[in-house]
Design an enzyme around this catalytic site. Structure first.
Site, PDB file in Angstrom:
ATOM      1  N   ASP A 185       3.844   5.032 -15.772  1.00  0.00           N
ATOM      2  CA  ASP A 185       4.692   5.719 -14.768  1.00  0.00           C
ATOM      3  C   ASP A 185       4.577   6.889 -15.215  1.00  0.00           C
ATOM      4  O   ASP A 185       4.933   6.975 -16.234  1.00  0.00           O
ATOM      5  CB  ASP A 185       5.984   4.753 -14.358  1.00  0.00           C
ATOM      6  CG  ASP A 185       6.353   3.118 -14.064  1.00  0.00           C
ATOM      7  OD1 ASP A 185       5.506   2.836 -14.744  1.00  0.00           O
ATOM      8  OD2 ASP A 185       6.615   2.719 -13.060  1.00  0.00           O
ATOM      9  N   HIS A 187       5.843   9.016 -11.511  1.00  0.00           N
ATOM     10  CA  HIS A 187       7.210   9.337 -11.118  1.00  0.00           C
ATOM     11  C   HIS A 187       7.647  10.645 -10.761  1.00  0.00           C
ATOM     12  O   HIS A 187       8.647  11.596 -11.093  1.00  0.00           O
ATOM     13  CB  HIS A 187       8.668   8.768 -11.359  1.00  0.00           C
ATOM     14  CG  HIS A 187       9.040   7.319 -11.243  1.00  0.00           C
ATOM     15  ND1 HIS A 187       8.533   6.812  -9.913  1.00  0.00           N
ATOM     16  CD2 HIS A 187       8.657   6.054 -12.405  1.00  0.00           C
ATOM     17  CE1 HIS A 187       8.384   5.512 -10.205  1.00  0.00           C
ATOM     18  NE2 HIS A 187       9.150   5.226 -11.586  1.00  0.00           N
ATOM     19  N   ASP A 214       2.581   3.713  -9.256  1.00  0.00           N
ATOM     20  CA  ASP A 214       4.320   4.615  -9.730  1.00  0.00           C
ATOM     21  C   ASP A 214       3.998   5.961 -10.019  1.00  0.00           C
ATOM     22  O   ASP A 214       4.325   6.850 -11.047  1.00  0.00           O
ATOM     23  CB  ASP A 214       5.549   3.914 -10.402  1.00  0.00           C
ATOM     24  CG  ASP A 214       5.621   3.167  -9.577  1.00  0.00           C
ATOM     25  OD1 ASP A 214       5.330   2.054  -8.590  1.00  0.00           O
ATOM     26  OD2 ASP A 214       7.002   2.167 -10.235  1.00  0.00           O
ATOM     27  N   ASP A 217       7.802   9.308  -6.099  1.00  0.00           N
ATOM     28  CA  ASP A 217       9.448   9.326  -6.265  1.00  0.00           C
ATOM     29  C   ASP A 217      10.520   9.620  -7.894  1.00  0.00           C
ATOM     30  O   ASP A 217       9.598   9.514  -8.437  1.00  0.00           O
ATOM     31  CB  ASP A 217       9.519   7.687  -5.829  1.00  0.00           C
ATOM     32  CG  ASP A 217       9.452   7.350  -4.443  1.00  0.00           C
ATOM     33  OD1 ASP A 217       9.936   8.610  -3.555  1.00  0.00           O
ATOM     34  OD2 ASP A 217       9.093   6.211  -4.427  1.00  0.00           O
ATOM     35  N   ARG A 218      11.183   9.814  -7.451  1.00  0.00           N
ATOM     36  CA  ARG A 218      12.660   9.692  -8.234  1.00  0.00           C
ATOM     37  C   ARG A 218      12.459  11.852  -8.789  1.00  0.00           C
ATOM     38  O   ARG A 218      13.475  12.393  -8.756  1.00  0.00           O
ATOM     39  CB  ARG A 218      12.670   8.690  -9.740  1.00  0.00           C
ATOM     40  CG  ARG A 218      12.607   7.525  -9.258  1.00  0.00           C
ATOM     41  CD  ARG A 218      12.800   7.077 -10.204  1.00  0.00           C
ATOM     42  NE  ARG A 218      12.942   5.406  -9.994  1.00  0.00           N
ATOM     43  CZ  ARG A 218      14.260   4.729  -9.762  1.00  0.00           C
ATOM     44  NH1 ARG A 218      14.672   5.794  -9.572  1.00  0.00           N
ATOM     45  NH2 ARG A 218      14.361   3.368  -9.934  1.00  0.00           N
ATOM     46  N   ASN A 246       4.610  -0.252  -7.233  1.00  0.00           N
ATOM     47  CA  ASN A 246       5.582  -0.389  -6.180  1.00  0.00           C
ATOM     48  C   ASN A 246       6.201   0.143  -5.861  1.00  0.00           C
ATOM     49  O   ASN A 246       6.678  -0.003  -4.431  1.00  0.00           O
ATOM     50  CB  ASN A 246       6.320  -2.135  -6.452  1.00  0.00           C
ATOM     51  CG  ASN A 246       7.310  -1.342  -7.832  1.00  0.00           C
ATOM     52  OD1 ASN A 246       6.735  -0.032  -8.996  1.00  0.00           O
ATOM     53  ND2 ASN A 246       8.760  -1.234  -7.300  1.00  0.00           N
ATOM     54  N   HIS A 247       5.916   1.928  -6.190  1.00  0.00           N
ATOM     55  CA  HIS A 247       6.486   3.042  -5.243  1.00  0.00           C
ATOM     56  C   HIS A 247       5.376   3.763  -4.212  1.00  0.00           C
ATOM     57  O   HIS A 247       5.550   4.812  -3.854  1.00  0.00           O
ATOM     58  CB  HIS A 247       7.085   3.847  -6.332  1.00  0.00           C
ATOM     59  CG  HIS A 247       8.468   3.483  -6.799  1.00  0.00           C
ATOM     60  ND1 HIS A 247       9.406   3.962  -6.216  1.00  0.00           N
ATOM     61  CD2 HIS A 247       9.173   2.648  -8.351  1.00  0.00           C
ATOM     62  CE1 HIS A 247      11.145   3.474  -6.838  1.00  0.00           C
ATOM     63  NE2 HIS A 247      10.149   2.617  -8.187  1.00  0.00           N
ATOM     64  N   HIS A 298       0.086  -2.850 -11.929  1.00  0.00           N
ATOM     65  CA  HIS A 298       1.066  -1.844 -12.369  1.00  0.00           C
ATOM     66  C   HIS A 298       2.079  -3.464 -12.751  1.00  0.00           C
ATOM     67  O   HIS A 298       3.791  -2.768 -13.686  1.00  0.00           O
ATOM     68  CB  HIS A 298       1.593  -1.354 -10.498  1.00  0.00           C
ATOM     69  CG  HIS A 298       3.104  -0.463 -11.269  1.00  0.00           C
ATOM     70  ND1 HIS A 298       3.299   0.721 -12.216  1.00  0.00           N
ATOM     71  CD2 HIS A 298       4.562  -0.764 -10.463  1.00  0.00           C
ATOM     72  CE1 HIS A 298       4.355   0.829 -11.438  1.00  0.00           C
ATOM     73  NE2 HIS A 298       5.556  -0.207 -10.899  1.00  0.00           N
ATOM     74  N   ARG A 364      15.949  -7.347 -10.055  1.00  0.00           N
ATOM     75  CA  ARG A 364      14.826  -6.769  -9.406  1.00  0.00           C
ATOM     76  C   ARG A 364      15.125  -7.324  -7.618  1.00  0.00           C
ATOM     77  O   ARG A 364      14.940  -5.604  -6.900  1.00  0.00           O
ATOM     78  CB  ARG A 364      13.597  -6.183  -9.353  1.00  0.00           C
ATOM     79  CG  ARG A 364      13.328  -5.234 -10.734  1.00  0.00           C
ATOM     80  CD  ARG A 364      12.176  -5.474 -10.970  1.00  0.00           C
ATOM     81  NE  ARG A 364      11.141  -4.829 -12.247  1.00  0.00           N
ATOM     82  CZ  ARG A 364      11.323  -3.769 -12.913  1.00  0.00           C
ATOM     83  NH1 ARG A 364      12.010  -2.444 -11.656  1.00  0.00           N
ATOM     84  NH2 ARG A 364      11.165  -2.927 -13.344  1.00  0.00           N
ATOM     85  N   HIS A 391       5.697  -0.648 -14.642  1.00  0.00           N
ATOM     86  CA  HIS A 391       7.070  -0.823 -14.322  1.00  0.00           C
ATOM     87  C   HIS A 391       8.298  -0.907 -15.169  1.00  0.00           C
ATOM     88  O   HIS A 391       9.370  -0.704 -14.410  1.00  0.00           O
ATOM     89  CB  HIS A 391       6.435  -2.254 -14.251  1.00  0.00           C
ATOM     90  CG  HIS A 391       7.309  -3.056 -12.807  1.00  0.00           C
ATOM     91  ND1 HIS A 391       7.392  -1.954 -11.574  1.00  0.00           N
ATOM     92  CD2 HIS A 391       7.741  -3.722 -12.399  1.00  0.00           C
ATOM     93  CE1 HIS A 391       8.280  -3.317 -10.779  1.00  0.00           C
ATOM     94  NE2 HIS A 391       8.267  -3.780 -10.867  1.00  0.00           N
ATOM     95  N   ASP A 567      10.786   9.973  12.400  1.00  0.00           N
ATOM     96  CA  ASP A 567       9.533  11.087  12.332  1.00  0.00           C
ATOM     97  C   ASP A 567       9.460  12.032  10.999  1.00  0.00           C
ATOM     98  O   ASP A 567       9.363  13.583  10.593  1.00  0.00           O
ATOM     99  CB  ASP A 567      10.230  12.324  13.159  1.00  0.00           C
ATOM    100  CG  ASP A 567      11.034  12.962  13.539  1.00  0.00           C
ATOM    101  OD1 ASP A 567      11.956  12.513  12.694  1.00  0.00           O
ATOM    102  OD2 ASP A 567      11.185  14.063  14.751  1.00  0.00           O
ATOM    103  N   GLU A 576      16.482   9.194  18.266  1.00  0.00           N
ATOM    104  CA  GLU A 576      16.027   8.100  17.063  1.00  0.00           C
ATOM    105  C   GLU A 576      17.849   7.751  16.993  1.00  0.00           C
ATOM    106  O   GLU A 576      17.863   6.801  16.852  1.00  0.00           O
ATOM    107  CB  GLU A 576      15.983   9.276  15.899  1.00  0.00           C
ATOM    108  CG  GLU A 576      14.567   9.263  16.206  1.00  0.00           C
ATOM    109  CD  GLU A 576      14.316  10.679  14.269  1.00  0.00           C
ATOM    110  OE1 GLU A 576      13.003  10.724  13.992  1.00  0.00           O
ATOM    111  OE2 GLU A 576      15.348  11.215  14.544  1.00  0.00           O
TER     112      GLU A 576
END
Length: 634
Positions: A185, A187, A214, A217-218, A246-247, A298, A364, A391, A567, A576
């Protein structure tokens, strides 16, 4: 004469004995002092290790609880959609079917509709990509330059074409270069990726890599990390390989920062770029096999994992692993292929456990916990020797379990806090014995002594935990007071730990944490009001029930906001918000909203009257409504 000589000789012997005895006593004293210092040092190191492990448990438990919340929230919205009229579901299915096609992504992320800003000073993208292009990107990203949207859309289109040619299970060998480097990962941490390239060398045909998912993200630089990874895949298609994590998932991206990063960097073009990334994430390979001996995925495996089955899964249908694609069965009803979905989910979401067997990963909220017997069975079934997975953040950047059959590799250093963990990567040679290389991308944490590093990370973990405690103050007080029938302000240790676990839903070593969180009287009873004596946090939450509730649910409210923001503009348009309200009204039969009611609701939430609702206005609306109820003004 003889008598005097004899006395002198005796005195010398006595003096020698005294000196020898003093030396012996001195040596014994030194030995005792040395042993005492050693015992003290071991005890000090043991206490530090307890604090470090406790800190780690806080960080990891809160992270996994957040992921579990995310899954529950998504399931809630999915249930709403599933309960709507057939016409709506048919429209959704038609949209999903369309979204699986290459034409759909080509249209939505077509760079022809985007122009380059004449004032753009960032790097250019030139095809075919070469080593110089990679170096240009690296230098530009070090300077925090952002690649133009048009260039990025072109790159994403080429990356999608590349990955669509690759099967779900991809293969590589160590025989050509003598090694393969496996990265876990990242990230969104550009610093960690560049540190790996600095220590291990840039990828090439002679220096192959596998990136095990991964990478978004983060972190703050998911876009730049992705650009480098995709570019390297195009430059070295046979020696730079990516697995999906998974991200790499549209639902996770809305919750964990990647969508927000796109909005921040690309503004109104964020939706087009988001669709471009979705198109790539859908077709990322799932598994890499090295020398027909080492399995790299992963998350992990389960008791049903079968690579032959996995290789035939139409992976492009999974925009999100959390939302399996449906098909219409013979009865005209939506149907999910549960076996196919589980194969995907288990690969990307599972974790190893020490005990034998395979069970749902309730911690999780997705995937499985698989024991050493499951690892051995799956490896034996496919004639593999080793499973490399990622992970999970590990203090040392890696972990070896299941009698050496399973290795976890995590490459984002300082993941929870500066100094919280090392990053690592694996060098894998023909012997398939992993060589672990550790690093930290933050130099200043290396210079801190061990005690200071542990204290710094512990303070951060406790600050996060206290935030959770304060945001649940009302519920915790109710739980404490239910044990304190005589209103003494005191409860037993067991009553306190039970209350903390049940209200916060966090499985933490509360007894160990007691001295950091609460005061105790002379009889060992907990002064439970002392849970809430941190003035900084108390001032920010301000004791109001609505503020406390919003503070506690802020992450969930942000996810709802992102889900309504179809969007990905970072703003809710009137259309929206109206569509979201209609969705909830249809789900809850007790809510009846006329078109005028919806318009009034939108007008009320649009505080600055600019025709759009930002996240702060969204949160403020919840606070205002609660205040009206609290004051009796309904």
């Amino acid at each position: 004469m003889g008598c005097a000589s004899s006395n002198t000789s005796n005195d010398k012997e006595a003096l020698k004995k005294l000196n020898d005895l003093a030396e012996i006593n001195s040596a014994e004293t030194q030995l005792r002092a040395t042993l005492m210092i050693q015992r003290w040092f071991r005890r000090w190191r043991a206490e530090l290790e307890v604090r470090r492990r406790c800190t780690w448990t806080i960080f990891q438990t809160m992270e996994y609880a957040s992921e579990n919340e995310q899954l529950k929230l998504y399931n809630f919205f999915n249930d709403i959609i599933s309960g709507l009229p057939d016409a709506f579901n048919a429209m959704q299915n038609e949209k999903n079917d369309q979204a699986e096609t290459s034409e759909y992504f080509s249209k939505l992320s077509n760079p022809d509709y985007v122009t380059i800003d004449p004032d753009y000073k960032g790097p250019d993208l030139v095809f075919p990509i070469d080593e110089n292009q990679i170096k240009i990107f690296i230098e530009a990203f070090k300077e925090r330059q952002v690649l133009d949207a048009k260039h990025l859309l072109i790159l994403l289109a080429e990356a999608r074409k590349h990955f669509m040619k690759i099967e779900n299970v991809q293969y590589t060998v160590t025989s050509i270069a003598g090694k393969v480097t496996v990265v876990g990962d990242l990230h969104g941490s550009l610093d960690d990726l560049l540190m790996i390239f600095f220590k291990n060398g840039l990828p090439s045909a002679d220096n192959p890599y596998v990136i095990n998912g991964d990478f978004v993200d983060r972190g703050p630089a998911s876009v730049e990390v992705s650009i480098l990874l995709f570019s390297l895949c195009l430059l070295y298609p046979n020696s730079f390989l990516l697995n999906r994590g998974n991200h790499e998932d549209v639902i996770m991206n809305k919750r964990y920062g990647f969508t927000t990063e796109l909005v921040k960097k690309y503004g109104l073009l964020a939706n087009r770029i988001s669709k471009g990334f979705e198109g790539v994430f859908r077709v990322l390979p799932l598994v890499t096999v090295v020398d027909n001996s080492v399995l790299i995925c992963h998350g992990g495996v389960s008791d049903i994992t079968d690579l032959n089955y996995i290789n035939d899964i139409p992976r492009h249908k999974y925009a999100s692993i959390l939302r399996p694609p449906t098909k219409i069965n013979d009865d005209g009803e939506d149907e999910i292929d549960l076996i196919e979905w589980r194969q995907m989910l288990d690969l990307l979401w599972s974790d190893p456990k020490a005990a034998v067997g395979c069970e749902p990963n309730t911690f999780r909220g997705g995937g499985t916990y698989f024991g050493p017997d499951i690892s051995k069975d799956i490896l034996d079934k496919h004639n593999f020797k080793l499973l490399i997975r990622s992970h999970e953040c590990k203090p040392d950047g890696y972990d070896v379990t299941h009698d050496g059959l399973v290795v976890t590799i995590f490459s984002a250093s300082n993941y929870y806090e500066a100094g919280s963990n090392l990053g690592a990567y694996i060098k894998l040679g023909p012997s398939h014995k992993p060589q672990f290389i550790q690093f930290s991308a933050t130099e200043n944490t290396k210079q801190l002594p061990l005690y200071s590093r542990v204290s710094k990370v512990e303070s951060s973990a406790l600050r996060d935990l206290r935030t959770q405690i304060f945001s649940n103050k009302g519920r915790l007080l109710d739980a404490f007071e239910s044990h304190d029938t005589e209103k003494t302000g005191l409860i037993t240790m067991m009553e306190w730990t039970e209350s903390m676990s049940s209200v916060l839903n966090l499985d933490l070593p509360w007894r160990t944490l007691r001295s950091k969180l609460v005061e105790v009287d002379d009889e060992g009873k907990i002064k439970y009001d002392s849970c809430f004596t941190d003035g900084t946090i108390e001032g920010s939450i301000a004791n109001k029930q609505v503020t406390e509730t919003i503070y506690r649910q802020r992450n969930i409210l942000e996810t709802i906001f992102r889900l309504l923001d179809t969007d990905n503009s970072g703003l809710l348009s009137r259309e929206e918000l109206r569509a979201g309200c209609e969705l909830l009204a249809k789900h809850n039969g007790s809510i009846s909203l006329s078109p005028d009611d919806l318009d009034n609701l939108v007008d009320t939430m649009d505080i600055n009257k600019d025709g759009e609702i930002n996240f702060n206005e969204f949160l403020e609306s919840f606070r205002m409504v609660d205040n009206k109820f609290s004051n009796g003004n309904i």
